[in-house]
Design a protein around this motif. Structure first.
Motif, PDB file in Angstrom:
ATOM      1  N   MET A   1      36.015 -33.774 -63.314  1.00 22.44           N
ATOM      2  CA  MET A   1      37.406 -33.607 -62.887  1.00 22.44           C
ATOM      3  C   MET A   1      37.428 -33.146 -61.425  1.00 22.44           C
ATOM      4  N   THR A   2      38.246 -33.789 -60.603  1.00 18.98           N
ATOM      5  CA  THR A   2      38.299 -33.493 -59.175  1.00 18.98           C
ATOM      6  C   THR A   2      39.006 -32.161 -58.923  1.00 18.98           C
ATOM      7  N   VAL A   3      38.380 -31.329 -58.114  1.00 23.59           N
ATOM      8  CA  VAL A   3      39.003 -30.071 -57.684  1.00 23.59           C
ATOM      9  C   VAL A   3      39.828 -30.354 -56.438  1.00 23.59           C
ATOM     10  N   LYS A   4      41.072 -29.854 -56.415  1.00 20.40           N
ATOM     11  CA  LYS A   4      41.981 -30.163 -55.314  1.00 20.40           C
ATOM     12  C   LYS A   4      42.481 -28.887 -54.646  1.00 20.40           C
ATOM     13  N   VAL A   5      42.523 -28.923 -53.314  1.00 18.01           N
ATOM     14  CA  VAL A   5      43.010 -27.787 -52.516  1.00 18.01           C
ATOM     15  C   VAL A   5      44.099 -28.287 -51.570  1.00 18.01           C
ATOM     16  N   LEU A   6      45.145 -27.485 -51.441  1.00 18.66           N
ATOM     17  CA  LEU A   6      46.221 -27.765 -50.492  1.00 18.66           C
ATOM     18  C   LEU A   6      46.148 -26.766 -49.344  1.00 18.66           C
ATOM     19  N   ILE A   7      46.111 -27.259 -48.112  1.00 20.48           N
ATOM     20  CA  ILE A   7      46.247 -26.409 -46.920  1.00 20.48           C
ATOM     21  C   ILE A   7      47.697 -26.556 -46.457  1.00 20.48           C
ATOM     22  N   SER A   8      48.476 -25.468 -46.580  1.00 18.79           N
ATOM     23  CA  SER A   8      49.916 -25.568 -46.335  1.00 18.79           C
ATOM     24  C   SER A   8      50.354 -24.997 -44.992  1.00 18.79           C
ATOM     25  N   ASP A   9      49.432 -24.435 -44.216  1.00 24.48           N
ATOM     26  CA  ASP A   9      49.737 -23.944 -42.875  1.00 24.48           C
ATOM     27  C   ASP A   9      48.774 -24.582 -41.878  1.00 24.48           C
ATOM     28  N   GLN A  10      49.165 -24.624 -40.611  1.00 19.56           N
ATOM     29  CA  GLN A  10      48.275 -25.135 -39.576  1.00 19.56           C
ATOM     30  C   GLN A  10      46.992 -24.311 -39.558  1.00 19.56           C
ATOM     31  N   MET A  11      45.865 -24.982 -39.612  1.00 17.80           N
ATOM     32  CA  MET A  11      44.571 -24.304 -39.699  1.00 17.80           C
ATOM     33  C   MET A  11      43.539 -25.131 -38.948  1.00 17.80           C
ATOM     34  N   ASP A  12      42.513 -24.489 -38.442  1.00 15.82           N
ATOM     35  CA  ASP A  12      41.473 -25.217 -37.729  1.00 15.82           C
ATOM     36  C   ASP A  12      40.904 -26.322 -38.619  1.00 15.82           C
ATOM     37  N   PRO A  13      40.669 -27.505 -38.061  1.00 20.35           N
ATOM     38  CA  PRO A  13      40.186 -28.652 -38.860  1.00 20.35           C
ATOM     39  C   PRO A  13      38.892 -28.390 -39.606  1.00 20.35           C
ATOM     40  N   ARG A  14      38.130 -27.401 -39.185  1.00 21.95           N
ATOM     41  CA  ARG A  14      36.857 -27.141 -39.851  1.00 21.95           C
ATOM     42  C   ARG A  14      37.037 -26.669 -41.293  1.00 21.95           C
ATOM     43  N   ALA A  15      38.201 -26.103 -41.598  1.00 18.40           N
ATOM     44  CA  ALA A  15      38.444 -25.692 -42.986  1.00 18.40           C
ATOM     45  C   ALA A  15      38.471 -26.913 -43.903  1.00 18.40           C
ATOM     46  N   ALA A  16      39.254 -27.916 -43.529  1.00 20.70           N
ATOM     47  CA  ALA A  16      39.318 -29.138 -44.344  1.00 20.70           C
ATOM     48  C   ALA A  16      37.957 -29.817 -44.423  1.00 20.70           C
ATOM     49  N   ALA A  17      37.215 -29.789 -43.315  1.00 21.16           N
ATOM     50  CA  ALA A  17      35.895 -30.427 -43.294  1.00 21.16           C
ATOM     51  C   ALA A  17      34.944 -29.756 -44.284  1.00 21.16           C
ATOM     52  N   ILE A  18      35.008 -28.430 -44.371  1.00 24.01           N
ATOM     53  CA  ILE A  18      34.124 -27.710 -45.300  1.00 24.01           C
ATOM     54  C   ILE A  18      34.474 -28.064 -46.741  1.00 24.01           C
ATOM     55  N   PHE A  19      35.772 -28.104 -47.068  1.00 21.78           N
ATOM     56  CA  PHE A  19      36.167 -28.491 -48.428  1.00 21.78           C
ATOM     57  C   PHE A  19      35.620 -29.870 -48.776  1.00 21.78           C
ATOM     58  N   ARG A  20      35.766 -30.810 -47.868  1.00 23.90           N
ATOM     59  CA  ARG A  20      35.309 -32.186 -48.134  1.00 23.90           C
ATOM     60  C   ARG A  20      33.786 -32.249 -48.274  1.00 23.90           C
ATOM     61  N   GLU A  21      33.084 -31.481 -47.431  1.00 24.22           N
ATOM     62  CA  GLU A  21      31.617 -31.454 -47.526  1.00 24.22           C
ATOM     63  C   GLU A  21      31.148 -30.937 -48.877  1.00 24.22           C
ATOM     64  N   ARG A  22      31.951 -30.038 -49.470  1.00 22.04           N
ATOM     65  CA  ARG A  22      31.590 -29.461 -50.773  1.00 22.04           C
ATOM     66  C   ARG A  22      32.091 -30.309 -51.937  1.00 22.04           C
ATOM     67  N   GLY A  23      32.686 -31.468 -51.640  1.00 18.30           N
ATOM     68  CA  GLY A  23      33.143 -32.358 -52.705  1.00 18.30           C
ATOM     69  C   GLY A  23      34.513 -32.038 -53.247  1.00 18.30           C
ATOM     70  N   ILE A  24      35.282 -31.248 -52.527  1.00 21.22           N
ATOM     71  CA  ILE A  24      36.632 -30.876 -52.954  1.00 21.22           C
ATOM     72  C   ILE A  24      37.648 -31.771 -52.248  1.00 21.22           C
ATOM     73  N   HIS A  25      38.603 -32.304 -53.008  1.00 23.78           N
ATOM     74  CA  HIS A  25      39.680 -33.090 -52.416  1.00 23.78           C
ATOM     75  C   HIS A  25      40.652 -32.137 -51.728  1.00 23.78           C
ATOM     76  N   VAL A  26      40.992 -32.402 -50.482  1.00 22.19           N
ATOM     77  CA  VAL A  26      41.871 -31.505 -49.737  1.00 22.19           C
ATOM     78  C   VAL A  26      42.994 -32.298 -49.097  1.00 22.19           C
ATOM     79  N   ASP A  27      44.210 -31.756 -49.178  1.00 25.59           N
ATOM     80  CA  ASP A  27      45.375 -32.308 -48.495  1.00 25.59           C
ATOM     81  C   ASP A  27      45.901 -31.272 -47.520  1.00 25.59           C
ATOM     82  N   GLU A  28      46.231 -31.711 -46.319  1.00 32.24           N
ATOM     83  CA  GLU A  28      46.838 -30.844 -45.312  1.00 32.24           C
ATOM     84  C   GLU A  28      48.313 -31.231 -45.179  1.00 32.24           C
TER      85      GLU A  28
END
Length: 525
Positions: free
Chosen positions: A1-28
Motif C-alpha cells: 500500500m502506497t504511503v502518501k504525504v501532503l506538503i501544504s506550505d511552501q517548503m524547500d524542494p529537498r523535503a519532497a525529494a527526500i520523501f520520493r527517495e524513500r518511496g513515499i508518494h508526495v503532493d505539494e
C-alpha cells in the motif's frame, strides 16, 4: 500500500525529494483555505507544514488516514496537539534546525543597538550626514546576560565570547559544570539584571517566564542596558519596556517577536533607540533547508519504520512495550511535574529510582516521562523524546537507579532532586496496576491523586488552621475537592488539596498571610 504525504506550505524542494527517495508518494499543494484542505487531507498518511497551515480539530476530523503531522520549525501553536493526540496522530517538530540562524539574528540585533545602525542608515539616506548624533558603544569587554542557556543561548554565548564579551547566564537547568564548559558564569536573575550591559532572551514562553522582564525587573537593570528578544513574544512587558526606553533606564531594545503577531501596531513603534524585525529569527536559506530536510527524514522514519524523533505527544516506544509502560509513564510524568513545580532554585541532579515491578521495566521511557514533566514547567516544547536532550544540554545530572529489594508497595517510582536547599524527594505507585498515586512527599507519607489544580502548603501544625483556610477559599469562591495531610518532623504540617479552579496570585497572597503559613505553591497537573 502506497504511503502518501501532503506538503501544504511552501517548503524547500529537498523535503519532497527526500520523501520520493524513500518511496513515499508526495503532493505539494499549498495556499489552500481550511475548507479546501479539509476536502483533500483525508487521502494522506502524513501532513508536512510550516506556519501557515492551521491543523485544527476540524482538519484532523477530516484527516481520516493521517498518522503524523510534521512541523518544519520549532513552534507548534498552529497545531491542535490535544486533538491530534486524541486521534492517534503524532505531532513532530524540528527544534534544532534553525538554532544557528536565530542566534546570529540576536547577535545582529545587538550590533544594531550598539551602533544605532537603523537610525544612522535612515538619517544618512535622508541626506542629513549626522555624524555627531550617533555615538555608539563597543561590545568588547561588555557583559552579556543570557536569560536561557539552552541550545540557542549556548550558541549566542559562544559568539559573544568570540567578541571578547563577558557572559553571565540565568537558567534554572544550567549546572555549574555546564556553565564552566560553556565559558559563562551562572548567576541568579537579579544578579544578571544588575550586571548586564546587554540582555538577550532565549527561553520558551511559559507561566514561569511570561513577563520575566516585567516593570519591576526592568527597574533592577543597569541604567542604559540594551535588551534583545528573538525568542518568544510575551517574555517582556512591552508597555513597561516603552516606559523604560522613554525614561532612559533602557538604552535600547530590539524585538524580533511580539506578544501579538503580526504586530501591525505597537506602542514601541517609532520610539527612539528601538529596533524591530518581523519574526526573522529563522529566516535564512540555510535554516529553511535544514528544517525541511529534518521534517522529511523524521516523518519518513515514522511512516516507514515506526521511529519517533522530536515528537510532541508520543514517547519513543516499541509496540510491545507501550501497553505495559503507559501507566508508569503517566505516574512518572506527574512525579516529575510535582518536583519541577516544588523544587525551586538551581537543580544539579535528578535521580529516578524504580523498585518492585517497576524495576523490571525499560527505564528509558520512564526517565523520559519524568524529565518531560519536570522540564515542562519551564518549556512549552518539551516532550518525552526531547526532554533528555534538553536536560543534557543544560548539564543536568540524570541518574537511573534500579532496586531489586521489596518494599511496602508492589511497585514504586521515586524521583529526587538535589537542590541548594537539600534533597527533595517524591514517590508514587500504581493502584490496580493502572491508577497513578502519590504516596510520599518530601519524606512525608501522603496519599493523593495528582490531577487538575492543586495547592501545596507548609504551615505550623496548630488547631484551627484548616478551618481558616477553608473559609478563605470559600470566600474566594474556590471549591475544595480533597484534603491530604501530613506531618513533618519539627512541628510543621504539609497540606495538599485539590481545587476546582486555578488559585490566582491574589488568593495565594491571602493564604500566605494566614498565621503560621510558611510556604504556598499552586500546582497544576
Amino acid at each position: 500500500m502506497t504511503v502518501k504525504v501532503l506538503i501544504s506550505d511552501q517548503m524547500d524542494p529537498r523535503a519532497a525529494a527526500i520523501f520520493r527517495e524513500r518511496g513515499i508518494h508526495v503532493d505539494e499543494i499549498t495556499g489552500k483555505t481550511p475548507d479546501e484542505l479539509a476536502a483533500i487531507v483525508g487521502d494522506y498518511d502524513g501532513l508536512a507544514i510550516r506556519s501557515s497551515t492551521k491543523v485544527t480539530a476540524r482538519i484532523l476530523d477530516a484527516a481520516t488516514n493521517l498518522k503524523v503531522v510534521g512541523r518544519a520549525g520549532i513552534g507548534v501553536d498552529n497545531i491542535d496537539i490535544p486533538a491530534a493526540t486524541a486521534r492517534g496522530v503524532v505531532v513532530m517538530n524540528t527544534p534544532f534546525g534553525n538554532s544557528i540562524t536565530t542566534a546570529e539574528h540576536a547577535i545582529a540585533l545587538m550590533f544594531a543597538l550598539a551602533r544605532q545602525l537603523p537610525e544612522a542608515d535612515a538619517s544618512t539616506q535622508a541626506g542629513k550626514w549626522e555624524k555627531n548624533r550617533f555615538m555608539g558603544v563597543e561590545v568588547t569587554g561588555k557583559t552579556l546576560g543570557l536569560i536561557g542557556a539552552g541550545n540557542i543561548g549556548s550558541i549566542v554565548a559562544s559568539r559573544a565570547l568570540g567578541l571578547k564579551m563577558k557572559v553571565v547566564a540565568f537558567d534554572p537547568f544550567l549546572t555549574p559544570e555546564r556553565a564552566v564548559e560553556m565559558g559563562v558564569e551562572k548567576v541568579e536573575l537579579d544578579q544578571l539584571l544588575a550586571r548586564a550591559d546587554f540582555i538577550t532572551l532565549h527561553t520558551p514562553l511559559t507561566d514561569q517566564t511570561r513577563n520575566i522582564l516585567s516593570a519591576a525587573n526592568i527597574a533592577k537593570t543597569k541604567k542604559g542596558v540594551r535588551i534583545i528578544n528573538c525568542a518568544r513574544g510575551g517574555l517582556i512587558d512591552e508597555a513597561a519596556l516603552k516606559d523604560a526606553l522613554d525614561s532612559g533606564q533602557v538604552g535600547g531594545a530590539a524585538l524580533d517577536v511580539f506578544e501579538s503577531e503580526p504586530a501591525k501596531a505597537s506602542p514601541l513603534f517609532n520610539t527612539p533607540n528601538f529596533v524591530s524585525t518581523p519574526h526573522l529569527g529563522a529566516s535564512t536559506s540555510e535554516a529553511q533547508v535544514n528544517v525541511a530536510i529534518q521534517v522529511a527524514e523524521q516523518m519518513s522514519d515514522y511512516l516507514l519504520l515506526g521511529g519517533v524523533t522530536n515528537a510532541m505527544n508520543m514517547p519513543s516506544l516499541s509496540a510491545e512495550e507501550a501497553p505495559r509502560l503507559k501507566p508508569y509513564m503517566a505516574l512518572a510524568e506527574k512525579l516529575g511535574s510535582l518536583v519541577g513545580q516544588l523544587a525551586h532554585g538551581s537543580i544539579a541532579c535528578l535521580s529516578i529510582e524504580t523498585e518492585g515491578a517497576a524495576a523490571a521495566l525499560n527505564a528509558k521511557p520512564i526517565t523520559g516521562a519524568v524529565l518531560a514533566g519536570f522540564m515542562r514547567v519551564h518549556s512549552d516544547t518539551v516532550n518525552m523524546v526531547n526532554a533528555p536532550v534538553l536536560a543534557k544540554e543544560r548539564g543536568l545530572d540524570v541518574r537511573e537507579v534500579r532496586h531489586d529489594r521489596e518494599g511496602d508497595y508492589h511497585t514504586l517510582l521515586r524521583v529526587s532532586a538535589r537542590t541548594q536547599a537539600g534533597e527533595r524527594t517524591v514517590a508514587g505507585t500504581l493502584f490496580g496496576n493502572s491508577a497513578p498515586r502519590l504516596v510520599e512527599l518530601f519524606g512525608v507519607k501522603v496519599e493523593a491523586d495528582l490531577v487538575g489544580d492543586m495547592l501545596y502548603i507548609v504551615n505550623e501544625d496548630r488547631p484551627g488552621f484548616i478551618g481558616r483556610l477553608g473559609t478563605l477559599l470559600g470566600e474566594a469562591n474556590i471549591n475544595i475537592g480533597t484534603f491530604h495531610l501530613g506531618r513533618i518532623a519539627g512541628g510543621d504540617a504539609i497540606l495538599l488539596l485539590s481545587v476546582d479552579e486555578p488559585v490566582g496570585p491574589d488568593v495565594v497572597a491571602k493564604v500566605e498571610a494566614l498565621a503560621g503559613v510558611k510556604l504556598v505553591r499552586p500546582l497544576k497537573f
